[in-house]
Motif scaffolding. Structure first.
Motif, PDB file in Angstrom:
ATOM      1  N   VAL A 255       0.916  -1.107   0.213  1.00  0.00           N
ATOM      2  CA  VAL A 255       0.072  -0.071  -0.090  1.00  0.00           C
ATOM      3  C   VAL A 255       0.999   1.365   0.174  1.00  0.00           C
ATOM      4  CG1 VAL A 255      -1.787   1.374   1.184  1.00  0.00           C
ATOM      5  CG2 VAL A 255      -1.767  -1.411   1.250  1.00  0.00           C
ATOM      6  N   ILE A 256       0.434   2.138  -1.139  1.00  0.00           N
ATOM      7  CA  ILE A 256       1.655   3.217  -1.216  1.00  0.00           C
ATOM      8  C   ILE A 256       0.618   4.538  -0.840  1.00  0.00           C
ATOM      9  CG2 ILE A 256       3.022   4.759  -2.847  1.00  0.00           C
ATOM     10  CD1 ILE A 256       3.699   2.223  -4.325  1.00  0.00           C
ATOM     11  N   GLY A 257       1.103   5.475   0.050  1.00  0.00           N
ATOM     12  CA  GLY A 257       0.264   6.488   0.305  1.00  0.00           C
ATOM     13  C   GLY A 257       1.257   7.768   0.077  1.00  0.00           C
ATOM     14  N   GLU A 258       0.626   8.710  -0.307  1.00  0.00           N
ATOM     15  CA  GLU A 258       1.213  10.347  -0.019  1.00  0.00           C
ATOM     16  C   GLU A 258       0.767  10.895   1.130  1.00  0.00           C
ATOM     17  OE1 GLU A 258       1.348  14.388  -2.860  1.00  0.00           O
ATOM     18  OE2 GLU A 258       0.005  12.615  -3.462  1.00  0.00           O
ATOM     19  N   VAL A 259       1.764  11.397   1.835  1.00  0.00           N
ATOM     20  CA  VAL A 259       2.091  12.004   3.166  1.00  0.00           C
ATOM     21  C   VAL A 259       1.087  13.334   2.884  1.00  0.00           C
ATOM     22  CG1 VAL A 259       3.034  12.712   5.207  1.00  0.00           C
ATOM     23  CG2 VAL A 259       3.962  11.000   3.983  1.00  0.00           C
ATOM     24  N   VAL A 260      -0.030  13.495   3.825  1.00  0.00           N
ATOM     25  CA  VAL A 260      -0.603  15.128   3.510  1.00  0.00           C
ATOM     26  C   VAL A 260      -0.354  15.919   4.932  1.00  0.00           C
ATOM     27  CG1 VAL A 260      -2.164  14.236   1.561  1.00  0.00           C
ATOM     28  CG2 VAL A 260      -2.738  13.968   4.160  1.00  0.00           C
ATOM     29  N   GLU A 261      -0.143  15.039   6.213  1.00  0.00           N
ATOM     30  CA  GLU A 261       0.045  15.644   7.368  1.00  0.00           C
ATOM     31  C   GLU A 261       0.842  14.848   8.171  1.00  0.00           C
ATOM     32  OE1 GLU A 261      -2.742  15.602  11.089  1.00  0.00           O
ATOM     33  OE2 GLU A 261      -3.806  16.286   9.448  1.00  0.00           O
ATOM     34  N   LEU A 262       1.819  15.455   8.944  1.00  0.00           N
ATOM     35  CA  LEU A 262       2.539  14.810   9.800  1.00  0.00           C
ATOM     36  C   LEU A 262       2.795  15.566  11.365  1.00  0.00           C
ATOM     37  CD1 LEU A 262       5.304  16.484   9.708  1.00  0.00           C
ATOM     38  CD2 LEU A 262       5.665  15.513   7.555  1.00  0.00           C
ATOM     39  N   GLY A 263       3.163  14.775  12.264  1.00  0.00           N
ATOM     40  CA  GLY A 263       3.365  15.204  13.629  1.00  0.00           C
ATOM     41  C   GLY A 263       4.293  14.676  14.454  1.00  0.00           C
ATOM     42  N   VAL A 264       4.895  15.149  15.443  1.00  0.00           N
ATOM     43  CA  VAL A 264       5.839  14.470  16.266  1.00  0.00           C
ATOM     44  C   VAL A 264       5.374  14.913  17.680  1.00  0.00           C
ATOM     45  CG1 VAL A 264       8.157  14.128  16.980  1.00  0.00           C
ATOM     46  CG2 VAL A 264       7.619  14.687  14.451  1.00  0.00           C
ATOM     47  N   PRO A 265       4.299  14.401  18.256  1.00  0.00           N
ATOM     48  CA  PRO A 265       3.906  15.036  19.640  1.00  0.00           C
ATOM     49  C   PRO A 265       4.687  14.338  20.702  1.00  0.00           C
ATOM     50  CG  PRO A 265       2.573  13.226  18.739  1.00  0.00           C
ATOM     51  CD  PRO A 265       3.328  13.274  17.740  1.00  0.00           C
ATOM     52  N   GLU A 266       5.182  13.291  20.558  1.00  0.00           N
ATOM     53  CA  GLU A 266       6.140  12.779  21.735  1.00  0.00           C
ATOM     54  C   GLU A 266       7.536  12.798  21.430  1.00  0.00           C
ATOM     55  OE1 GLU A 266       5.020  11.915  24.807  1.00  0.00           O
ATOM     56  OE2 GLU A 266       2.824  12.319  24.249  1.00  0.00           O
ATOM     57  N   HIS A 267       8.112  14.157  20.911  1.00  0.00           N
ATOM     58  CA  HIS A 267       9.547  14.027  20.654  1.00  0.00           C
ATOM     59  C   HIS A 267      10.336  13.608  21.563  1.00  0.00           C
ATOM     60  CE1 HIS A 267      12.910  15.164  18.114  1.00  0.00           C
ATOM     61  NE2 HIS A 267      13.390  15.870  18.880  1.00  0.00           N
ATOM     62  N   GLY A 268      11.428  13.025  21.547  1.00  0.00           N
ATOM     63  CA  GLY A 268      12.768  12.460  22.422  1.00  0.00           C
ATOM     64  C   GLY A 268      12.519  11.113  23.102  1.00  0.00           C
ATOM     65  N   LEU A 269      11.480  10.469  22.636  1.00  0.00           N
ATOM     66  CA  LEU A 269      11.276   9.296  23.251  1.00  0.00           C
ATOM     67  C   LEU A 269      12.010   7.979  22.429  1.00  0.00           C
ATOM     68  CD1 LEU A 269       7.296   9.220  24.266  1.00  0.00           C
ATOM     69  CD2 LEU A 269       9.250   9.483  25.680  1.00  0.00           C
ATOM     70  N   GLU A 270      12.344   6.991  22.925  1.00  0.00           N
ATOM     71  CA  GLU A 270      12.807   5.836  22.448  1.00  0.00           C
ATOM     72  C   GLU A 270      11.855   5.179  21.509  1.00  0.00           C
ATOM     73  OE1 GLU A 270      16.008   5.188  22.450  1.00  0.00           O
ATOM     74  OE2 GLU A 270      16.890   6.232  24.199  1.00  0.00           O
ATOM     75  N   PRO A 271      12.229   4.746  20.225  1.00  0.00           N
ATOM     76  CA  PRO A 271      11.363   4.110  19.376  1.00  0.00           C
ATOM     77  C   PRO A 271      10.985   2.605  19.893  1.00  0.00           C
ATOM     78  CG  PRO A 271      13.356   4.293  18.299  1.00  0.00           C
ATOM     79  CD  PRO A 271      13.451   5.157  19.733  1.00  0.00           C
ATOM     80  N   LEU A 272       9.992   2.072  19.612  1.00  0.00           N
ATOM     81  CA  LEU A 272       9.754   0.629  19.768  1.00  0.00           C
ATOM     82  C   LEU A 272      10.342  -0.075  18.569  1.00  0.00           C
ATOM     83  CD1 LEU A 272       8.509  -1.561  21.605  1.00  0.00           C
ATOM     84  CD2 LEU A 272       6.375  -1.237  20.098  1.00  0.00           C
ATOM     85  N   ILE A 273      11.109  -1.100  18.798  1.00  0.00           N
ATOM     86  CA  ILE A 273      11.451  -1.891  17.656  1.00  0.00           C
ATOM     87  C   ILE A 273      11.125  -3.274  17.793  1.00  0.00           C
ATOM     88  CG2 ILE A 273      13.653  -0.321  17.525  1.00  0.00           C
ATOM     89  CD1 ILE A 273      15.387  -2.479  18.886  1.00  0.00           C
ATOM     90  N   PHE A 274      11.292  -3.978  16.663  1.00  0.00           N
ATOM     91  CA  PHE A 274      11.142  -5.375  16.650  1.00  0.00           C
ATOM     92  C   PHE A 274      12.455  -6.277  16.171  1.00  0.00           C
ATOM     93  CE2 PHE A 274       9.673  -9.104  14.106  1.00  0.00           C
ATOM     94  CZ  PHE A 274       8.910  -9.723  15.142  1.00  0.00           C
ATOM     95  N   PHE A 275      12.790  -7.163  16.961  1.00  0.00           N
ATOM     96  CA  PHE A 275      14.021  -7.995  16.635  1.00  0.00           C
ATOM     97  C   PHE A 275      13.893  -9.444  16.899  1.00  0.00           C
ATOM     98  CE2 PHE A 275      18.106  -9.731  17.722  1.00  0.00           C
ATOM     99  CZ  PHE A 275      18.865  -9.473  16.504  1.00  0.00           C
TER     100      PHE A 275
END
Length: 188
Positions: A147-167
């Motif tokens: 599924v390909i989408g064109e980004v029309v809006e973005l936001g970073v409400p919780e800047h500075g947090l560690e991301p969740l990863i899968f490994f």
């Protein structure tokens, strides 16, 4: 064909199909971020946990994710014409499991802080970041759709947090320290 090229090719009789579980195990050794793709109108919205997400193009701003062809999200995705990619933070493991599990659509957002964009697409309010997209193309690929989408809006409400990863079949926070860039700047 050169001798080197011949040594890299396999004779037909030597090839055997790759087993799905083997492929899953090996691909699980590639560390990925964890997202929840959300779509659908208020009262009928749903989401699913996805780690097969990537950016495609900056101009135009395109992203893609892969969705199993049996996913409950297909109908809502077609109806809404768009989706939101919610990047999860390390503290959101329960949320990743919630959206990965089976449930009725009516309970998808129960107890989950969320809001809707002007276009009516659901956004997880406490996500690390989000991209709201208009669906521009869907390609069938094996048992998934790209599924390909064109980004029309973005936001970073919780800047500075560690991301969740899968490994290697496990979810967890990236534990390198979100302030590592701050420390590098201060040392310079």
């Amino acid at each position: 064909m050169s001798a080197a090229a011949r040594s890299l090719t396999r004779a037909e009789e030597e090839t055997r199909p790759v087993e799905p579980l083997d492929l899953r195990r090996v691909c699980g050794l590639f560390t990925t971020g964890v997202t929840v793709i959300t779509t659908g109108p208020d009262g009928d919205a749903d989401g699913t946990t996805v780690n097969s997400f990537t950016s495609v193009s900056l101009e135009p701003p395109l992203v893609l994710f892969c969705l199993h062809q049996q996913s409950r999200l297909h109908t809502l995705l077609e109806q809404s014409g768009g989706f939101t990619v919610n990047f999860l933070s390390g503290r959101q493991q329960p949320l990743a499991r919630h959206f990965a599990g089976r449930r009725t659509e009516a309970t998808a957002f129960e107890g989950v802080p969320h809001h809707f964009t002007e276009d009516g697409l659901p956004v997880l309010s406490e996500a690390l970041a989000h991209l709201t997209c208009t669906t521009v193309d869907v390609h069938s690929a094996g048992d998934h759709d790209i599924v390909i989408g064109e980004v029309v809006e973005l936001g970073v409400p919780e800047h500075g947090l560690e991301p969740l990863i899968f490994f290697d079949g496990s979810l967890g926070p990236l534990e390198t320290g979100a302030d590592r860039f701050q420390q590098t700047r201060q040392a310079s």
